[in-house]
Motif scaffolding. Structure first.
Motif, PDB file in Angstrom:
ATOM      1  N   THR A 104      12.727  -8.919   2.532  1.00  0.00           N
ATOM      2  CA  THR A 104      13.208  -7.668   1.942  1.00  0.00           C
ATOM      3  C   THR A 104      12.014  -6.823   1.525  1.00  0.00           C
ATOM      4  O   THR A 104      11.167  -7.274   0.749  1.00  0.00           O
ATOM      5  CB  THR A 104      14.086  -7.947   0.699  1.00  0.00           C
ATOM      6  OG1 THR A 104      15.213  -8.731   1.096  1.00  0.00           O
ATOM      7  CG2 THR A 104      14.566  -6.634   0.097  1.00  0.00           C
ATOM      8  N   VAL A 105      11.962  -5.615   2.054  1.00  0.00           N
ATOM      9  CA  VAL A 105      10.944  -4.643   1.672  1.00  0.00           C
ATOM     10  C   VAL A 105      11.658  -3.524   0.935  1.00  0.00           C
ATOM     11  O   VAL A 105      12.538  -2.866   1.491  1.00  0.00           O
ATOM     12  CB  VAL A 105      10.201  -4.071   2.902  1.00  0.00           C
ATOM     13  CG1 VAL A 105       9.153  -3.060   2.472  1.00  0.00           C
ATOM     14  CG2 VAL A 105       9.563  -5.206   3.700  1.00  0.00           C
ATOM     15  N   GLU A 106      11.322  -3.313  -0.322  1.00  0.00           N
ATOM     16  CA  GLU A 106      12.038  -2.319  -1.131  1.00  0.00           C
ATOM     17  C   GLU A 106      11.068  -1.463  -1.916  1.00  0.00           C
ATOM     18  O   GLU A 106      10.122  -1.954  -2.520  1.00  0.00           O
ATOM     19  CB  GLU A 106      13.007  -2.995  -2.078  1.00  0.00           C
ATOM     20  CG  GLU A 106      13.889  -2.023  -2.847  1.00  0.00           C
ATOM     21  CD  GLU A 106      14.996  -2.718  -3.614  1.00  0.00           C
ATOM     22  OE1 GLU A 106      15.949  -2.044  -4.047  1.00  0.00           O
ATOM     23  OE2 GLU A 106      14.919  -3.952  -3.790  1.00  0.00           O
ATOM     24  N   ARG A 107      11.334  -0.155  -1.905  1.00  0.00           N
ATOM     25  CA  ARG A 107      10.558   0.783  -2.706  1.00  0.00           C
ATOM     26  C   ARG A 107      11.513   1.582  -3.596  1.00  0.00           C
ATOM     27  O   ARG A 107      12.459   2.175  -3.107  1.00  0.00           O
ATOM     28  CB  ARG A 107       9.776   1.753  -1.812  1.00  0.00           C
ATOM     29  CG  ARG A 107       8.875   2.715  -2.599  1.00  0.00           C
ATOM     30  CD  ARG A 107       8.159   3.674  -1.667  1.00  0.00           C
ATOM     31  NE  ARG A 107       9.100   4.594  -1.058  1.00  0.00           N
ATOM     32  CZ  ARG A 107       8.804   5.353  -0.003  1.00  0.00           C
ATOM     33  NH1 ARG A 107       7.630   5.262   0.574  1.00  0.00           N
ATOM     34  NH2 ARG A 107       9.707   6.167   0.511  1.00  0.00           N
ATOM     35  N   ASN A 108      11.291   1.561  -4.883  1.00  0.00           N
ATOM     36  CA  ASN A 108      12.147   2.280  -5.821  1.00  0.00           C
ATOM     37  C   ASN A 108      11.655   3.714  -6.025  1.00  0.00           C
ATOM     38  O   ASN A 108      10.554   4.054  -5.636  1.00  0.00           O
ATOM     39  CB  ASN A 108      12.193   1.559  -7.165  1.00  0.00           C
ATOM     40  CG  ASN A 108      12.905   0.220  -7.047  1.00  0.00           C
ATOM     41  OD1 ASN A 108      13.924   0.121  -6.370  1.00  0.00           O
ATOM     42  ND2 ASN A 108      12.352  -0.808  -7.668  1.00  0.00           N
ATOM     43  N   ALA A 124       0.833  -1.205   0.000  1.00  0.00           N
ATOM     44  CA  ALA A 124       0.000   0.000   0.000  1.00  0.00           C
ATOM     45  C   ALA A 124       0.867   1.252   0.000  1.00  0.00           C
ATOM     46  O   ALA A 124       0.449   2.315  -0.485  1.00  0.00           O
ATOM     47  CB  ALA A 124      -0.923  -0.003   1.206  1.00  0.00           C
ATOM     48  N   LEU A 125       2.103   1.143   0.524  1.00  0.00           N
ATOM     49  CA  LEU A 125       3.026   2.277   0.561  1.00  0.00           C
ATOM     50  C   LEU A 125       4.006   2.243  -0.621  1.00  0.00           C
ATOM     51  O   LEU A 125       5.015   2.932  -0.621  1.00  0.00           O
ATOM     52  CB  LEU A 125       3.802   2.275   1.883  1.00  0.00           C
ATOM     53  CG  LEU A 125       2.955   2.583   3.130  1.00  0.00           C
ATOM     54  CD1 LEU A 125       3.770   2.402   4.396  1.00  0.00           C
ATOM     55  CD2 LEU A 125       2.392   4.002   3.056  1.00  0.00           C
ATOM     56  N   GLY A 126       3.690   1.421  -1.635  1.00  0.00           N
ATOM     57  CA  GLY A 126       4.463   1.423  -2.877  1.00  0.00           C
ATOM     58  C   GLY A 126       5.688   0.553  -2.877  1.00  0.00           C
ATOM     59  O   GLY A 126       6.554   0.690  -3.753  1.00  0.00           O
ATOM     60  N   ALA A 127       5.819  -0.375  -1.918  1.00  0.00           N
ATOM     61  CA  ALA A 127       6.999  -1.238  -1.845  1.00  0.00           C
ATOM     62  C   ALA A 127       6.657  -2.666  -2.258  1.00  0.00           C
ATOM     63  O   ALA A 127       5.496  -3.057  -2.305  1.00  0.00           O
ATOM     64  CB  ALA A 127       7.566  -1.228  -0.427  1.00  0.00           C
TER      65      ALA A 127
END
Length: 504
Positions: free
Chosen positions: A500-504, A486-489
């Motif tokens: 692993t939680v990653e947001r570009n 929901a937060l774009g990750a």
């Protein structure tokens, strides 16, 4: 980290090279360089360009893109105004990949620095007000620092040996459209010459007793008010009296001079051995400080020894390395200065309609991005190419440290932990079970209810696998994958249980 280490080398060379020189052809180089450090009103313009030379090996697409971006950058100052030592403004632009970002910066040393960038809704602001300094009555501290800096520069200029290539000639040059008769000081210094210039500098310094003592005296005058002010502010009635009452200035100078003199003698005595050891431990420095690293500098002085024009070319050779996709760094700069000592009024950034204060370092990427219109080049540069919103979070599902809980096949984490990692804001009304998480980059609201599987993202209803709950430690837990996405990750889990939680 290795790449950043090598990118810092040009700055080091610029600070060391041509720190000072003796007279050449009757022209007092030391006096001219020292005089250029005295702040006075003026106007100027400048261009700066950095070029990274790719290495001959195969470059990754990421390395190529980074090199192309940096090589496209140019820094242009159309008009820099110095009203006095405390008030400066710079109007110019930053160019990159065919785009151009105009900006205006104004500095008030007593208040702060304001940046107006094209496309920004509000100026960025960095406060320079120091409440503690004001309480301590340290209004003259900055002046003391400036005097110490000038004294240090004068001493170095006096003793630094001339490089092999150093010439002086008379010439005629255009400065801001005006033809002037100027003295051109041309210097070239190679990396393999630089190390050999340091030892003579130290030897010459060690013999200048009066120069060193004058410098120590300047340091004493700068530090004394600070020590006494701190004693007044934090000391008690039984504390020792001020430094001035305990120790005379003459005594301090003599004691510090003896220590400095001893230190210089030790450094000079072991200099060759220390340099050899350094090169043995870091053989790559032989390339950086080799014949292919060259600084070329042209300074143009008027009859009052003001620098009116300068051109600089620096090439720094870098060692071959799998970790480094470049073989050299090139820097080119040109500048012109006029209206020296004249009436100058700086261009002020207008902050009357508000500003984004970034002083405390708590401004989030989303706040910065939302301050720029999405159609502006800088917004796209920050978001897509620099990746200002990129986040990377690593969670060990087998460790209690991260608070990870597996409940009925759904992974949960503390709401505030994951929200803070992704710069999201959490709002909760006391006594209510309703929670609102605000996406930092988009401003979109994620609504959750404790004990419920019902949620909403951007106003759209979402069904959770398991309800939000309050753990026995009092923390609110939410499904990890739901909140991260929901937060774009994105969320990835490896065989060892690392998430692993990653947001570009």
């Amino acid at each position: 980290m290795k790449k950043m280490k090598w990118l810092a080398i040009p700055m080091i060379l610029l600070l060391v090279a041509l720190t000072g020189c003796q007279a050449v052809g009757g022209f007092d180089v030391s006096k001219a360089l020292a005089g250029s450090l005295n702040p006075t009103s003026s106007e100027s313009k400048q261009t700066l360009k950095v070029e990274l030379v790719p290495s001959s090996g195969n470059l990754s697409a990421e390395d190529k893109a980074a090199i192309e971006l940096i090589n496209s950058l140019s820094f242009n100052i159309d008009n820099a105004k110095v009203q006095d030592k405390d008030h400066v403004s710079i109007k110019g632009s930053v160019g990159f990949q065919g785009g151009n970002i105009p900006f205006l910066m104004s500095v008030d040393a007593d208040k702060g620095i304001a940046f107006q960038i094209e496309g920004a809704k509000q100026p960025l602001y960095i406060s320079m007000e120091d409440t503690l300094s004001a309480e301590m009555g340290m209004g003259n501290y900055e002046e003391g620092v400036q005097n110490l800096t000038l004294k240090t520069a004068e001493l170095l200029f006096k003793h630094f040996p001339n490089p092999t290539v150093l010439t002086v000639k008379q010439t005629q040059e255009q400065v801001n459209g005006e033809s002037l008769n100027l003295t051109n000081l041309h210097a070239e210094i190679r990396g393999d010459e630089l190390i050999g210039m340091i030892k003579p500098l130290l030897v010459s310094l060690s013999k200048d007793e009066q120069g060193l003592k004058d410098l120590i005296g300047e340091y004493y005058d700068m530090v004394l008010p600070v020590i006494n002010a701190m004693d007044d502010l934090y000391g008690d009635e039984d504390s020792a009296s001020s430094l001035e009452e305990q120790t005379s200035k003459t005594q301090v100078i003599e004691e510090l001079y003896a220590e400095i003199q001893k230190g210089l003698e030790e450094v000079v005595g072991n200099y060759d051995e220390q340099v050899a050891g350094l090169l043995a431990d870091a053989p790559e420095l032989s390339t950086v400080l080799g014949k292919d690293t060259v600084l070329k500098l042209d300074l143009y002085f008027d009859s009052k020894l003001n620098i009116r024009k300068q051109t600089m070319d620096l090439n720094v050779a870098l060692p071959s390395s799998e970790d480094l996709p470049i073989s050299a760094i090139k820097v080119h700069s040109e500048s012109e200065t006029w209206n020296i000592g004249g009436e100058v009024a700086i261009d002020q950034v207008d902050t009357s309609a508000g500003m984004l204060d970034v002083t405390d370092g708590e401004v989030t990427p989303g706040q910065i991005l939302r301050n720029f219109q999405e159609v502006t080049p800088l917004y796209n540069l920050l978001k897509d190419q620099i990746g200002i919103g990129h986040k990377y979070v690593l969670i060990d599902s087998q460790s209690e440290y991260y608070g990870f809980i597996n409940k009925n096949g759904t992974g949960f984490v503390p709401l505030r932990y994951l929200s803070e990692q992704l710069d999201a804001e959490v709002k909760w009304t006391e006594g209510s079970k309703r929670l609102v998480v605000i996406n930092d980059l988009t401003g979109e609201e994620i609504v959750l209810t404790i004990g419920s599987k019902q949620a909403a993202v951007g106003g759209k209803a979402v069904q959770l696998n398991e309800p939000v709950f309050v753990h026995t430690d009092g923390s609110t837990y939410v499904p990890l994958r739901f909140l991260a996405e929901a937060l774009g990750a994105t969320v990835e889990v490896d065989a060892d249980g690392w998430i692993t939680v990653e947001r570009n």
